[in-house]
Enzyme design. Structure first.
Site, PDB file in Angstrom:
ATOM      1  N   GLU A 298       0.894  -1.142   0.120  1.00 34.52           N
ATOM      2  CA  GLU A 298       0.089  -0.084  -0.046  1.00 34.52           C
ATOM      3  C   GLU A 298       0.974   1.248   0.075  1.00 34.52           C
ATOM      4  O   GLU A 298       0.634   2.147  -0.746  1.00 34.52           O
ATOM      5  CB  GLU A 298      -0.942  -0.019   1.311  1.00 34.52           C
TER       6      GLU A 298
ATOM      7  N   TRP B  45       1.730   1.779  -3.407  1.00 33.71           N
ATOM      8  CA  TRP B  45       0.570   2.415  -4.228  1.00 33.71           C
ATOM      9  C   TRP B  45       0.758   3.971  -3.919  1.00 33.71           C
ATOM     10  O   TRP B  45       0.569   4.836  -4.917  1.00 33.71           O
ATOM     11  CB  TRP B  45      -0.949   2.099  -3.667  1.00 33.71           C
TER      12      TRP B  45
ATOM     13  N   TRP C 191     -20.557  11.919 -19.774  1.00 33.70           N
ATOM     14  CA  TRP C 191     -20.728  12.195 -18.500  1.00 33.70           C
ATOM     15  C   TRP C 191     -22.080  13.025 -18.269  1.00 33.70           C
ATOM     16  O   TRP C 191     -22.704  14.046 -19.116  1.00 33.70           O
ATOM     17  CB  TRP C 191     -19.695  13.147 -17.826  1.00 33.70           C
TER      18      TRP C 191
ATOM     19  N   ASN D  47     -10.599   2.987   3.031  1.00 37.35           N
ATOM     20  CA  ASN D  47     -10.482   2.935   1.510  1.00 37.35           C
ATOM     21  C   ASN D  47     -11.380   2.315   0.776  1.00 37.35           C
ATOM     22  O   ASN D  47     -11.920   2.513  -0.405  1.00 37.35           O
ATOM     23  CB  ASN D  47      -9.058   2.333   1.255  1.00 37.35           C
TER      24      ASN D  47
ATOM     25  N   TRP E 176     -15.394  11.955 -13.116  1.00 38.41           N
ATOM     26  CA  TRP E 176     -14.742  11.818 -11.942  1.00 38.41           C
ATOM     27  C   TRP E 176     -14.146  13.069 -11.319  1.00 38.41           C
ATOM     28  O   TRP E 176     -13.717  13.031 -10.128  1.00 38.41           O
ATOM     29  CB  TRP E 176     -13.847  10.648 -12.140  1.00 38.41           C
TER      30      TRP E 176
ATOM     31  N   TRP F 227      -8.753   8.249  -8.233  1.00 36.43           N
ATOM     32  CA  TRP F 227     -10.350   8.674  -8.875  1.00 36.43           C
ATOM     33  C   TRP F 227     -10.039   8.046 -10.283  1.00 36.43           C
ATOM     34  O   TRP F 227     -10.937   7.383 -10.914  1.00 36.43           O
ATOM     35  CB  TRP F 227     -10.592  10.160  -8.843  1.00 36.43           C
TER      36      TRP F 227
END
Ligand code: FAD
Length: 481
Positions: A280, A283, A311, A346, A364, A387
């Site tokens: 993590e 990430w 969208w 998360n 987004w 995102w």
């Protein structure tokens, strides 16, 4: 500029590294002369979101106290760093300026300009790697390109061996004297006053280096065992909550890395948990790697074919999502947790974000902006990277057609409903069986629990099944990859 003398100060310019521990810039300054610490609140690089600004105020107050205990003044000013840093260096007759590097495009541009200006004026200027385990440009594919996929990125990053050991705070440090104290943190207006909406944040967090260290110790003692199994459960205390501390550099990833591997070495049964946790942290590194490769990650689709995505524009739906009034309990619990505490688990971030981009089909970027405003850990790299991951437009993204069902996600990851009951108390009396699907509960069950759809709790603002079909059709209309 006054000539540098034995008492000319060395400036350490604090930015996203608000700590004394494992701070190479502070150590370099301590070895170069009496130290003046500096923080500049520059509109170009300071966090814009209310929750992150609240955190910054607390973190700067903690750093001021930490440095004062070592006899070092922290001068805090607001304005453009480009002109202020060289001006202050000149005014105090500094001999050297040190800082730890940052990696967003505006920050790099500012730092490069200042470095040139100071060097041209004859000062020693040095920058250090301290916020990431790997400088974003040092991990590359065999052809020297940035990675687009996490697993090979992380493999390549780790191939270089463990990160350097964390450095202790300088043992001997002399503070610069005769420095005019700046106006201080409170003058920056970072904390909300009217209205003061930060009560939930104050109750949840202790910004600053001591709070960060306490959080790490607590996680090692009570959270690490079982992390790999339970990290997706928002109803348990199974994650570290270190993200805002890392965001503001109150603790270094090196310190975390070595604390973790040390603990795992002493207890081999923790190996899987430790490995998962370190990935993590990986990430986080990958997010910065992506931002460095694509500085407008918060504005531009990583995959250009998403530029054609149809969208919706629907302010009412966006508002319902922001306020936690969508009629889907796990989404609403997450959005209310965010509003109240400045943080969201998360797994729930993923579900709530998926709901915005797939069920509501809102861009987004609208979600990214809301998170940037409300998260205490709002981060210029992790926020847009995640995102885009959820939206399907990002690097190594979740495939668009994998659409979270908010009811099933709730039932799987909050099986006893503890999380929803905490944040959506108007549903608390519903039996577990209906908690994540109040709109399907028999009317008598709802009545007995005091739930009146559309009155005490909203009816779903979209039908998930139909929204899913519409999202898949919209995706199918995109040009192929
Ligand atoms: P832990 O599970 O304890 O993980 C330890 C650390 O690893 C975290 O503190 C964080 O620094 C890092 N980390 C974990 N997961 C990720 C991830 N997916 N991406 C990058 N780093 C990660 N994280 C932020 O720090 N800032 C953000 O602005 C942010 N925005 C997000 C937006 C969305 C839509 C999603 C889905 C995720 C976002 N994340 C963000 C990632 C992740 O949700 C948080 O880092 C994590 O929830 C923080 O809790 P923790 O410290 O308990 O994490």
């Amino acid at each position: 500029m006054p000539a540098a003398s034995a008492c000319s100060p060395a400036i350490v310019w604090f930015r996203d590294d608000l700590r004394c521990d494992d701070n190479p810039a502070l150590r370099a300054a301590a070895g170069a002369g009496p130290v003046l610490a500096l923080h500049v609140l520059d509109a170009e690089t300071a966090p814009a979101g209310g929750a992150a600004r609240w955190w910054l105020a607390g973190s700067l107050a903690a750093l001021t106290a930490e440095l004062a205990a070592r006899g070092v003044p922290l001068r805090i000013i607001a304005g453009p760093a480009r002109s202020l840093v060289p001006e202050i260096a000149r005014a105090v007759g500094a001999r050297a300026v040190f800082w730890n590097r940052r990696y967003s495009a505006p920050a790099i541009a500012i730092d490069t300009g200042i470095k040139a200006a100071l060097a041209a004026a004859g000062l020693r200027v040095e920058s250090f790697a301290a916020s990431l385990l790997h400088e974003p440009w040092t991990v590359t594919t065999r052809t020297g390109a940035p990675f687009r996929v996490f697993t090979p990125f992380w493999r390549a990053a780790r191939a270089g061996g463990p990160p350097r050991l964390p450095l202790p705070p300088p043992e001997h440090i002399t503070g610069a004297t005769g420095i005019e104290p700046g106006p201080g943190v409170e003058a920056l207006g970072l904390r909300p006053v009217r209205p003061d909406w930060a009560g939930g944040l104050r109750a949840s967090w202790t910004p600053g280096e001591a709070g960060a260290r306490a959080r790490l110790t607590d996680f090692l003692d009570h959270g690490l065992a079982g992390y790999a199994r339970d990290r997706d459960r928002p109803d348990l205390s199974a994650v570290s909550r270190l993200s805002p501390h890392l965001r503001f550099g109150e603790i270094s990833p090196h310190r975390i890395w070595h604390a973790l591997t040390h603990r795992a070495a002493a207890a081999p049964e923790l190996a899987t948990d430790a490995e998962k946790f370190l990935s993590e942290i990986g990430w986080r590194e990958f997010s910065w790697h992506l931002l460095h490769a694509m500085p407008d990650l918060a504005e531009r689709n990583f995959q250009p074919r998403f530029d054609a995505f149809p969208w919706h524009i629907d302010d009412a739906a966006l508002g319902a999502w922001q306020r936690g009034q969508t009629g889907y309990p796990i989404v609403d619990a997450g959005m209310r947790e965010l509003w109240k505490t400045g943080w969201m688990h998360n797994r729930v971030r993923m579900v709530a974000a998926s709901f915005l981009v797939k069920d509501l089909r809102l861009d987004w970027r609208a979600g990214e902006r809301w998170f940037a405003d409300t998260l205490v850990d709002a981060d210029p790299a992790a926020n847009p990277a995640n995102w885009q991951w959820v939206a399907g437009s990002g690097a190594d993204a979740a495939p668009y057609f994998r659409i979270f069902n908010p009811v099933l996600q709730g039932e799987k990851f909050d099986p006893d409903g503890r999380y929803v009951r905490t944040h959506v108390p108007e549903l608390a009396r519903l039996p577990d069986r209906w908690l994540h699907r109040p709109f399907e509960a028999p009317a008598a069950v709802r009545a007995a629990a005091g739930v009146r759809l559309g009155e005490t709790y909203p009816a779903p603002i979209v039908d998930h099944g139909r929204a899913r079909e519409a999202a898949l059709a919209a995706f199918a209309s995109l040009p192929s990859a």
